[in-house]
Design a protein around this motif. Structure first.
Motif, PDB file in Angstrom:
ATOM      1  N   ALA A   1       0.822  -1.217   0.000  1.00  0.00           N
ATOM      2  CA  ALA A   1       0.000   0.000   0.000  1.00  0.00           C
ATOM      3  C   ALA A   1       0.854   1.264   0.000  1.00  0.00           C
ATOM      4  CB  ALA A   1      -0.924  -0.001   1.217  1.00  0.00           C
ATOM      5  N   LYS A   2       2.041   1.179   0.590  1.00  0.00           N
ATOM      6  CA  LYS A   2       2.883   2.371   0.670  1.00  0.00           C
ATOM      7  C   LYS A   2       3.444   2.757  -0.696  1.00  0.00           C
ATOM      8  CE  LYS A   2       6.269   4.497   3.703  1.00  0.00           C
ATOM      9  NZ  LYS A   2       7.112   4.313   4.896  1.00  0.00           N
ATOM     10  N   SER A   3       3.906   1.772  -1.457  1.00  0.00           N
ATOM     11  CA  SER A   3       4.482   2.051  -2.777  1.00  0.00           C
ATOM     12  C   SER A   3       3.426   2.008  -3.880  1.00  0.00           C
ATOM     13  CB  SER A   3       5.580   1.033  -3.097  1.00  0.00           C
ATOM     14  OG  SER A   3       5.025  -0.268  -3.232  1.00  0.00           O
ATOM     15  N   ASN A   4       2.223   1.531  -3.537  1.00  0.00           N
ATOM     16  CA  ASN A   4       1.124   1.360  -4.490  1.00  0.00           C
ATOM     17  C   ASN A   4       1.545   0.452  -5.656  1.00  0.00           C
ATOM     18  OD1 ASN A   4      -1.489   1.704  -5.461  1.00  0.00           O
ATOM     19  ND2 ASN A   4      -0.942   3.471  -6.700  1.00  0.00           N
TER      20      ASN A   4
ATOM     21  N   ASN B   1       5.080  -3.612   4.689  1.00  0.00           N
ATOM     22  CA  ASN B   1       3.731  -3.030   4.667  1.00  0.00           C
ATOM     23  C   ASN B   1       2.939  -3.644   3.506  1.00  0.00           C
ATOM     24  OD1 ASN B   1       1.596  -1.349   5.322  1.00  0.00           O
ATOM     25  ND2 ASN B   1       2.324   0.313   4.038  1.00  0.00           N
TER      26      ASN B   1
ATOM     27  N   LEU C   1      -5.807   4.449  -6.108  1.00  0.00           N
ATOM     28  CA  LEU C   1      -4.651   4.883  -5.315  1.00  0.00           C
ATOM     29  C   LEU C   1      -3.642   5.674  -6.138  1.00  0.00           C
ATOM     30  CD1 LEU C   1      -4.052   1.878  -2.921  1.00  0.00           C
ATOM     31  CD2 LEU C   1      -5.526   3.861  -2.687  1.00  0.00           C
TER      32      LEU C   1
ATOM     33  N   PRO D   1      -0.057  12.164  -3.092  1.00  0.00           N
ATOM     34  CA  PRO D   1      -0.173  12.396  -1.644  1.00  0.00           C
ATOM     35  C   PRO D   1      -0.277  13.884  -1.307  1.00  0.00           C
ATOM     36  CG  PRO D   1       1.586  10.834  -2.113  1.00  0.00           C
ATOM     37  CD  PRO D   1       1.168  11.424  -3.435  1.00  0.00           C
TER      38      PRO D   1
ATOM     39  N   ASP E   1      -3.584   9.248   7.631  1.00  0.00           N
ATOM     40  CA  ASP E   1      -4.007   8.816   6.294  1.00  0.00           C
ATOM     41  C   ASP E   1      -4.158   7.303   6.281  1.00  0.00           C
ATOM     42  OD1 ASP E   1      -4.506   8.320   3.667  1.00  0.00           O
ATOM     43  OD2 ASP E   1      -2.606   9.092   2.900  1.00  0.00           O
TER      44      ASP E   1
ATOM     45  N   THR F   1      -5.533   5.437   4.174  1.00  0.00           N
ATOM     46  CA  THR F   1      -5.528   4.794   2.859  1.00  0.00           C
ATOM     47  C   THR F   1      -4.199   4.102   2.571  1.00  0.00           C
ATOM     48  OG1 THR F   1      -4.696   6.688   1.586  1.00  0.00           O
ATOM     49  CG2 THR F   1      -7.057   6.619   2.035  1.00  0.00           C
ATOM     50  N   THR F   2      -3.165   4.426   3.334  1.00  0.00           N
ATOM     51  CA  THR F   2      -1.850   3.812   3.125  1.00  0.00           C
ATOM     52  C   THR F   2      -1.470   2.872   4.266  1.00  0.00           C
ATOM     53  OG1 THR F   2      -0.710   5.667   4.193  1.00  0.00           O
ATOM     54  CG2 THR F   2      -1.055   5.813   1.821  1.00  0.00           C
ATOM     55  N   LYS F   3      -2.410   2.638   5.189  1.00  0.00           N
ATOM     56  CA  LYS F   3      -2.129   1.778   6.345  1.00  0.00           C
ATOM     57  C   LYS F   3      -3.219   0.718   6.422  1.00  0.00           C
ATOM     58  CE  LYS F   3       0.157   0.787  10.145  1.00  0.00           C
ATOM     59  NZ  LYS F   3       1.586   0.425  10.155  1.00  0.00           N
TER      60      LYS F   3
ATOM     61  N   LYS G   1      -9.870   9.248  -4.156  1.00  0.00           N
ATOM     62  CA  LYS G   1      -9.472   7.850  -4.002  1.00  0.00           C
ATOM     63  C   LYS G   1     -10.664   6.890  -3.993  1.00  0.00           C
ATOM     64  CE  LYS G   1      -4.887   7.799  -1.995  1.00  0.00           C
ATOM     65  NZ  LYS G   1      -4.015   7.141  -1.016  1.00  0.00           N
TER      66      LYS G   1
END
Length: 613
Positions: free
Chosen positions: A163-166, A181, A226, A230, A246, A248-250, A566
């Motif tokens: 999710a962090k790097s999409n 993650n 996504l 940011p 946020d 959406t990234t966790k 998003k």
């Protein structure tokens, strides 16, 4: 009394004492602090909330499982050559083994006996042995269960999503195997805008062919987009700081305190010299916060606590009483029973989430002192105000509750509006005495000229909904994002709002949209603990800030628009499921997102793709 009788009595007493000690040890429960590996569990044996070296419980000695750490080096696959499994099956089993243990044990309270872990009367060791994930002498301990898991694996196109790097990876990608993650999900549940890892998707023809076969359309999946740039999640003008988590990234909660909100709380605790007053709904262990509080007490800081208790004399969060034992100077709202009107008590909660540091700094907002909020798994809005005047207002409210005057027993506090802090105007309101929705928020809605944006946990108050409808009818642009779980409530007013042309989306992420925020005309920000409900206004102990500052309000609006982009437009007319394919990560986060007692793959919503195939 003869010597023989005295001996018999002494033996009987000794036997009773030994039996009592045995039963005490047998029934004593402990919290799971961490899962180091499927066979190594950190259990809080001394109940200090900290992982100590001597608290590792090793289970199932003599047995094996497929270790994900082994698979980071291709050479190690040879370890499992005798298991008669394909490479895909080996890798998938390594992830599913970790997930199985996490789903059963993460954040649970257990008992121990002969190196067996019990959840109530369920022996986890036996459950694990019969799961299909455990092997002995290169053979599964339960062949039937393994066969079922392999069937599931071979029917599902699993990928590793970061999710962090999409980005997403094939399950044998070396970069995917190194990801921390990550979410291990079906490819059909990937969000829109996600990018394939360049390393494991070098064959573009096969990639496009594969994508076509597992299209979102096949599963009617309307996941989040996504591919959105940011935006800032913190703003400060020196006196006032606003922070947003946020979510959406966790996609999985943790207890590491890596968010700016949690770091700010720990910093404020560490910097306090004299006093800390805390008013919180409850507590779910966050070790770095706990450690900071213990250190503050050790250096002589006076800490006081008020918290909620229900009619069963318990709190919604299981670690609350442990925090009470640390702080000691603690009062709960059970005192309301003394009025002789218990019904008024049972329908009200102490729902505040504020802290006063050294009578000069206040930290407040929507974030509970729980690991799901502090880790950023849930979306929250938090404000830190350096103002002795504002701190004094909050202290008056705290003192009332600390002296057992909760809910309707409190007195209205005056001189707390239009406090000027630099170029910012701040007003403070408390439920239930201030009737904040009727007297403050609705007039603000009525004064709106251009736009209102609301990211909220819920909207069930009819009068507030009607004010929004009236604003829409006079030309105000209104956008609302609601938490998916609460949108399923029959009391939610979002259906009524949609009928009158107001744009309302339900969010589609694993965590909760826990904010209680309103953004009006790039001028006013409403932030606090109060949900937009009748009980939030009329019954509970709550606090709300109305901040008049264009920069802060635009900051909140930018994050709202980021979140809006998003969420797929499909959810303007439909309500997403909080646990299932609709909500990214909700089937692999170890959380009961829709409060039905079922977690991840136990939930019917997460089993949809099995039925469709």
């Amino acid at each position: 009394m003869t010597k023989h009788k005295i001996i018999i009595i002494c033996v009987a007493i000794l036997s009773f004492l030994l039996f009592s000690v045995y039963n005490y040890q047998k029934s004593k429960s402990y919290d799971i602090l961490a899962i180091k590996s499927p066979f190594k569990i950190i259990v809080d044996l001394n109940n200090n909330g900290i992982e100590d070296d001597d608290e590792v419980i090793t289970i199932l000695n003599g047995y094996n499982y497929i270790k994900r750490s082994d698979l980071q080096d291709p050479k190690n696959f040879s370890k499992y050559s005798s298991y008669n499994l394909s490479k895909k099956e080996i890798i998938a089993l390594s992830y599913l083994t970790e997930k199985f243990v996490s789903d059963y044990l993460k954040d649970k309270t257990v008992t121990l006996k002969d190196n067996n872990i019990y959840l109530g009367t369920t022996n986890f060791n036996e459950k694990f042995l019969n799961s299909g994930f455990v092997f002995k002498d290169n053979k599964p301990t339960n062949k039937k269960a393994l066969k079922k898991e392999l069937k599931y694996i071979n029917k599902t196109n699993f990928v590793i999503y970061n999710a962090k790097s999409n980005k997403y990876h094939t399950i044998d990608c070396k970069y995917g195997l190194l990801a921390h993650n990550y979410v291990f999900i079906s490819k059909s549940q990937l969000p829109k805008g996600v990018k394939p890892c360049k390393y494991c998707h070098t064959d573009k023809n096969n990639y496009h062919k594969h994508n076509k076969h597992y299209s979102h359309k096949k599963y009617n999946f309307h996941g989040p987009n996504l591919n959105v740039k940011p935006v800032p999640i913190m703003i400060s003008n020196g006196s006032i700081k606003v922070l947003i988590t946020d979510y959406t990234t966790k996609l999985k909660p943790d207890r590491c305190c890596n968010t700016e909100v949690c770091k700010e709380l720990v910093k404020q605790i560490n910097n306090s010299q004299k006093s800390i007053d805390i008013a919180i709904y409850g507590y779910r262990k966050v070790p770095p916060v706990e450690k900071a509080l213990k250190n503050a007490i050790a250096r002589g800081v006076k800490i006081r606590l008020v918290y909620d208790i229900n009619s069963c004399n318990t709190n919604i969060y299981p670690d609350t009483m442990y925090l009470v034992s640390i702080i000691k100077n603690a009062v709960n709202d059970k005192a309301t029973f003394s009025t002789g009107q218990p019904s008024a008590y049972t329908n009200s909660i102490m729902h505040d989430k504020f802290y006063i540091f050294d009578d000069k700094t206040v930290m407040t907002g929507s974030a509970n002192l729980s690991f799901t909020d502090m880790s950023g798994f849930n979306c929250n809005n938090v404000v830190v105000i350096n103002s002795a005047q504002v701190a004094q207002v909050y202290k008056q409210e705290f003192e009332q509750m600390y002296n057992t005057r909760f809910h309707y027993l409190k007195s209205k506090i005056h001189e707390k509006e239009n406090i000027q802090i630099g170029n910012t105007n701040v007003s403070v309101y408390f439920s239930p005495k201030d009737l904040t929705i009727e007297r403050i928020i609705i007039p603000l809605i009525n004064s709106a000229r251009k736009q209102i944006c609301i990211p909220a946990f819920l909207i069930t108050d009819y009068k507030l909904a009607q004010a929004l409808i009236n604003a829409k009818q006079r030309g105000v642009d209104i956008k609302i994002i609601l938490d998916a779980a609460n949108a399923k409530s029959p009391y939610s007013k979002h259906r009524l709002l949609r009928q009158h042309g107001i744009l309302v989306k339900t969010e589609t992420f694993a965590g909760k949209l826990h904010s209680k925020t309103m953004i009006i005309d790039n001028t006013y920000s409403v932030i606090g603990s109060m949900n937009f409900s009748k009980s939030g206004e009329h019954k509970n102990d709550e606090n709300v800030l109305v901040i008049k500052n264009s920069k802060i309000t635009v900051f909140n609006k930018i994050f709202f628009e980021y979140l809006w982009k998003k969420i797929d437009n499909y959810w303007l007319t439909h309500d997403a499921s909080a646990e299932g394919l609709d909500s990214l990560g909700s089937c692999s986060d170890g959380i009961d997102n829709d409060y039905d007692g079922k977690i991840d793959m136990e939930d019917e919503g997460c089993q949809i793709h099995h039925r469709k195939k």
